[in-house]
Design a protein around this motif. Structure first.
Motif, PDB file in Angstrom:
ATOM      1  N   ALA A  54      17.301  63.430 116.294  1.00  0.00           N
ATOM      2  CA  ALA A  54      17.737  63.046 115.141  1.00  0.00           C
ATOM      3  C   ALA A  54      18.908  62.015 115.463  1.00  0.00           C
ATOM      4  O   ALA A  54      19.191  61.083 114.395  1.00  0.00           O
ATOM      5  N   LYS A  55      19.884  62.009 116.339  1.00  0.00           N
ATOM      6  CA  LYS A  55      20.648  61.098 116.535  1.00  0.00           C
ATOM      7  C   LYS A  55      20.164  59.602 116.621  1.00  0.00           C
ATOM      8  O   LYS A  55      20.670  58.698 116.109  1.00  0.00           O
ATOM      9  N   ASP A  56      18.933  59.510 117.410  1.00  0.00           N
ATOM     10  CA  ASP A  56      18.446  58.460 117.573  1.00  0.00           C
ATOM     11  C   ASP A  56      17.800  57.801 116.313  1.00  0.00           C
ATOM     12  O   ASP A  56      17.865  56.546 115.824  1.00  0.00           O
ATOM     13  N   THR A  57      17.645  58.601 115.093  1.00  0.00           N
ATOM     14  CA  THR A  57      16.751  58.343 114.236  1.00  0.00           C
ATOM     15  C   THR A  57      18.043  57.866 113.341  1.00  0.00           C
ATOM     16  O   THR A  57      17.577  57.212 112.126  1.00  0.00           O
ATOM     17  N   ALA A  58      19.077  58.092 113.562  1.00  0.00           N
ATOM     18  CA  ALA A  58      20.209  57.777 112.351  1.00  0.00           C
ATOM     19  C   ALA A  58      20.226  56.327 112.397  1.00  0.00           C
ATOM     20  O   ALA A  58      20.724  55.706 111.170  1.00  0.00           O
ATOM     21  N   VAL A  59      19.767  55.409 113.278  1.00  0.00           N
ATOM     22  CA  VAL A  59      19.850  54.142 113.251  1.00  0.00           C
ATOM     23  C   VAL A  59      18.854  53.589 112.044  1.00  0.00           C
ATOM     24  O   VAL A  59      18.961  52.594 111.568  1.00  0.00           O
ATOM     25  N   LEU A  60      17.604  54.100 112.113  1.00  0.00           N
ATOM     26  CA  LEU A  60      16.489  53.770 111.264  1.00  0.00           C
ATOM     27  C   LEU A  60      16.459  54.495 109.952  1.00  0.00           C
ATOM     28  O   LEU A  60      16.134  53.906 109.123  1.00  0.00           O
TER      29      LEU A  60
END
Length: 527
Positions: A54-60
């Motif tokens: 989820a944290k990684d997806t925050a950028v996208l």
């Protein structure tokens, strides 16, 4: 029976239990790490991802990701995602459910009975919201415990023979608390506490984000502000956190900022980070000083240890500044995991004591046996006492009979020992008054104040007055604040026995809404 401790953090959370030799152990998540980012990604309305992905997806997909939700606990706010409005309790429930589900996968046992920790400075509304989040997640919340107390339990169990007075400095990802605790004969007593639940490592990150954006704009003025683009901003936040962590061991770190087809390599030094955030650290020092003054008024002015808790205390400047200011050598007390471990110990001990009190001797012995506890350890647990204090003042609105001005009369004060109970008579203002409003208020600022603007209304009700009574007719009001920081209020008109029982449903979800959310969440896949 298996019980668990959960550190529900602003930026990272974790879950712990007691192993078969009586030690508190953090259970790794399915990604193989001790801590789980407190970040929720809504891939769709019925599929939710919590943690590192989820944290990684925050950028996208920044509009579909929620973080720092702990700062909204106790507030009547919602986040709209995929056409649905989610409360802070519901969003926190997703994080709790992720932790419990991963623990069940790891241990093979249902993770249902839990103790959840909160910042010491959380008030009634935030504590109530945290308990409801647990219920929405399908958990049985045994108790809500303050984070510094949990850390002190870990410390006390590791040092059972030592009587110590310790200052716990807890700087987490989103909250700050400072608490003075006395360990005496295995018992734990909170002397006083103070804090700010909107001050933490995330604020250090924000300062770095602003600095990186400023440097990028200076180098590429034609490219516009990178903070105007949500994806770039999220990437900057990731980079800022990485830089902050890197600078705990290194003196320089380079961040590559990319926006609108431009790039800038920006070097950040530890010295620069400390300069950018000096006022934030100053605030923690100010609060710590206030706590020491309160303790001195209670006769405590000598300390054995300064214990640092929370991931943000790893920044070297924290320890050096505290040592300079206080003359104590700080000790890092397992900063990322101590709170969860203490919560697990508390959950175990509290459940064990409750089984004994209920006459369930066999169950208590089985529980102790599974944890490999000796008879002496069982005796210590059965006799251990934990005393804590109120984090805020509570009172009711009263009216000056001559000026009609309103102010708050506090019955329970910050740092009163818990459980606290206070009964006081209040009086009607007018002749032939037919009812008396009972407006329950909680201290909102850092210092107790009688001004309405410095307090938050958390409950209200009315008591009927018999006909024909002159001004000055008495109403008896009782405030009872339990050891979890939950408030119960009663008001009684003595002639008729008319009684108002105020259930302090403090600004968040109603019981009916909690049950509806629990049912709705059960249909959502959480991973």
């Amino acid at each position: 029976m298996a019980v668990y401790g959960i550190d529900l953090g602003t930026t990272y959370s974790c879950i712990a239990s007691i192993d078969d030799v009586g030690r508190p152990t953090v259970l790794r998540n399915l990604e193989g790490t001790d801590t789980t980012p407190s970040v929720v990604y809504f891939e769709s309305g019925d599929n939710v991802v919590v943690g590192a992905t989820a944290k990684d997806t925050a950028v996208l997909a920044p509009d579909q990701v929620v973080s720092l939700i702990k700062r909204d606990m106790g507030r009547e706010v919602t986040r709209e995602i995929h056409g649905f409005d989610y409360t802070p309790e519901e969003l926190s429930a997703f994080i709790l459910l992720k932790l419990a589900t991963d623990a069940r996968t790891t241990t093979g046992e249902e993770a249902r009975d839990v103790v959840v920790t909160v910042p010491a400075y959380f008030g009634a509304a935030e504590r109530d919201a945290t308990r409801k989040a647990g219920r929405i997640a399908g958990l049985n919340v045994i108790d809500i415990v303050s984070e510094p107390i949990a850390a002190a339990i870990t410390y006390g169990v590791l040092n059972p023979e030592q009587d110590r007075t310790i200052l716990v400095y807890d700087l987490g990802g989103g909250t700050f608390d400072t608490t003075i605790i006395a360990l005496r004969g295995g018992h734990i007593e909170v002397v006083c506490t103070d804090g700010d639940h909107e001050l933490g490592g995330a604020d250090w990150d924000s300062r770095l984000v602003e600095y990186l954006a400023e440097r990028f704009r200076a180098e590429h003025p034609e490219a516009g502000d990178p903070l105007d683009d949500k994806q770039t901003e999220q990437q900057l936040r990731r980079d800022a956190e990485d830089a902050k962590k890197s600078l705990t061991t290194r003196t320089t770190h380079t961040v590559r900022v990319m926006h609108d087809g431009r790039a800038a390599a920006i070097e950040v030094t530890r010295e620069k980070l400390e300069e950018l955030t000096k006022d934030l650290l100053d605030r923690t020092i100010e609060i710590t000083g206030r706590t020491l003054s309160t303790a001195a008024e209670k006769g405590v002015d000598d300390y054995d240890d300064l214990v640092l808790v929370g991931g943000s205390t790893k920044m070297p400047v924290v320890a050096s500044r505290l040592e300079t200011e206080l003359g104590l050598s700080p000790r890092l007390q397992d900063p990322d995991l101590a709170v969860a471990k203490g919560a697990a110990l508390y959950a175990f001990e509290e459940t064990y004591r409750r089984l004994l009190a209920a006459g369930e001797q066999d169950q208590a012995e089985e529980m102790a046996g599974r944890a490999g506890l000796s008879e002496e350890q069982q005796r210590q647990i059965a006799g251990r006492q934990i005393k804590t204090v109120a984090s805020h003042a509570f009172g009711i609105v009263v009216v000056d009979r001559e000026t009609s001005a309103e102010h708050v009369a506090h019955l329970v004060h910050a740092n009163d020992e818990l459980p606290a109970a206070k009964t006081e008579d209040f009086f009607t203002v007018y002749d032939d008054q037919t009812s008396a409003d009972i407006r329950v208020m909680e201290q909102a600022g850092s210092v107790e104040s009688g001004e309405l603007i410095d307090n938050t209304e958390i409950a209200t009700g009315a008591v009927r007055i018999p006909k024909g009574k002159k001004a000055g007719w008495p109403i008896e009001v009782t405030f009872s604040l339990d050891s979890s920081g939950l408030l119960h209020v009663t008001a009684v008109e003595k002639e008729t026995g008319e009684r108002l029982e105020l259930k302090v449903d403090v600004g968040g979800m109603s019981e009916e809404e909690v049950e509806r959310s629990r049912t709705a969440l059960s249909r959502v896949k959480v991973s």
